[in-house]
Design an enzyme around this catalytic site. Sequence first.
Site, PDB file in Angstrom:
ATOM      1  N   GLY A  42       0.854  -1.176   0.000  1.00  0.00           N
ATOM      2  CA  GLY A  42       0.000   0.000   0.000  1.00  0.00           C
ATOM      3  C   GLY A  42       0.889   1.224   0.000  1.00  0.00           C
ATOM      4  N   TYR A 112      -7.317  -6.937  -6.862  1.00  0.00           N
ATOM      5  CA  TYR A 112      -8.615  -7.473  -6.469  1.00  0.00           C
ATOM      6  C   TYR A 112      -9.059  -6.646  -5.252  1.00  0.00           C
ATOM      7  CZ  TYR A 112      -6.768 -11.213  -9.343  1.00  0.00           C
ATOM      8  OH  TYR A 112      -6.209 -11.928 -10.388  1.00  0.00           O
ATOM      9  N   ALA A 238      16.331  13.074  -9.247  1.00  0.00           N
ATOM     10  CA  ALA A 238      15.125  13.698  -8.699  1.00  0.00           C
ATOM     11  C   ALA A 238      15.380  15.194  -8.609  1.00  0.00           C
ATOM     12  CB  ALA A 238      14.796  13.132  -7.324  1.00  0.00           C
ATOM     13  N   ALA A 262       9.411   1.521  -4.764  1.00  0.00           N
ATOM     14  CA  ALA A 262      10.549   2.437  -4.673  1.00  0.00           C
ATOM     15  C   ALA A 262      10.103   3.893  -4.625  1.00  0.00           C
ATOM     16  CB  ALA A 262      11.494   2.210  -5.847  1.00  0.00           C
ATOM     17  N   ASP A 264       7.353   5.075  -3.269  1.00  0.00           N
ATOM     18  CA  ASP A 264       6.879   5.335  -1.917  1.00  0.00           C
ATOM     19  C   ASP A 264       8.059   5.500  -0.967  1.00  0.00           C
ATOM     20  OD1 ASP A 264       4.314   4.851  -2.980  1.00  0.00           O
ATOM     21  OD2 ASP A 264       4.487   2.717  -2.520  1.00  0.00           O
TER      22      ASP A 264
END
Length: 329
Positions: A42, A112, A238, A262, A264
């Site tokens: 998550g 799902y 970045a 990665a 997150d």
Amino acid sequence: MTARWRPAPGPVVCVGETMAALAPEPPRSLADATCLRLSVAGAESNVAMYLADHGVPVTWLSALGDDPFGHRVMETVGASGVDVSWVRLDARRSTGLLVKEPQGDGTRVHYYRRGSAASTLGPDLLRSDPVRAASLVHLTGITPALSPSCRELVTRALDVPLGERTYAVSFDVNHRPALWPDATDRDVLRDLADRADIVLVGLDEAQRLWGADLTPSGVREVLPCPRILVVKDGAEAATAITSEGVYQVPALSTAVVEPVGAGDAFAAGFLAGMLTNATMTEALRLGHITAVSALRVTADHGPLPDVRHRRRLLGLTAEEWARCDDFAH
């Protein structure tokens, strides 16, 4: 609005769905797999766990099914040092599930999650004690795609101007095309992101959403309002853009075991830097260091290098950082 602006040091609240996750072990096609490893996945809980690894007090707000998967998710996230005491267990709805399928050009993910417990989240969460006490609330573009009540939750969190709320808001665009069958993602995500205080977005997803030729400066034109905009360009670099200037840090090179998670991890490292008075360059470096921790494992959450090694990496000169290849030592 300067590069020195940052959330006040204090607790963080991460809001969003976490699912049980199955992945072939060792990594291979599902068609050939004989063993599936159970973990959790998550975006927001990934950020929460890595923030806890960095020593930042953090609460995860969500809902899970009152089922074996839900209890496994709760136990795993809580074991990392995240406060999960405010997570609601729902006896009528299930915990979402995803299955990872490693492929030659990346990882395909099968979801799902329709009707999951987390899809019932709503703006009432913003009245909870953890949010009232937070210095930063972290949200992603996944949550508003889950249900109308989830979209209202994110919208309301961003509706109140910074000066009229006690917390700053960070927003990771986290574009998942499969969650947006109505093709509203381009406008909805741009509107939400442009109202956040700190925004993180991958250059690839920005190009997918708002223009194939976008550069980091072009993303800033699309999202002019965030105080800090961070554009992640995968294994390249970045870039943080603020009203005071542009800060770019190359990514660390590493062997990639599995790329999911990665982004997150990078978000957590960067936010940990912001919350602990790091410079912008140090915060970007901390994002890269944390991202490598995720890239080196099949799960979304991998071990950070120890504090002493992290400090050594943060103290490298720009030239030393650019040629650094000893992340694990």
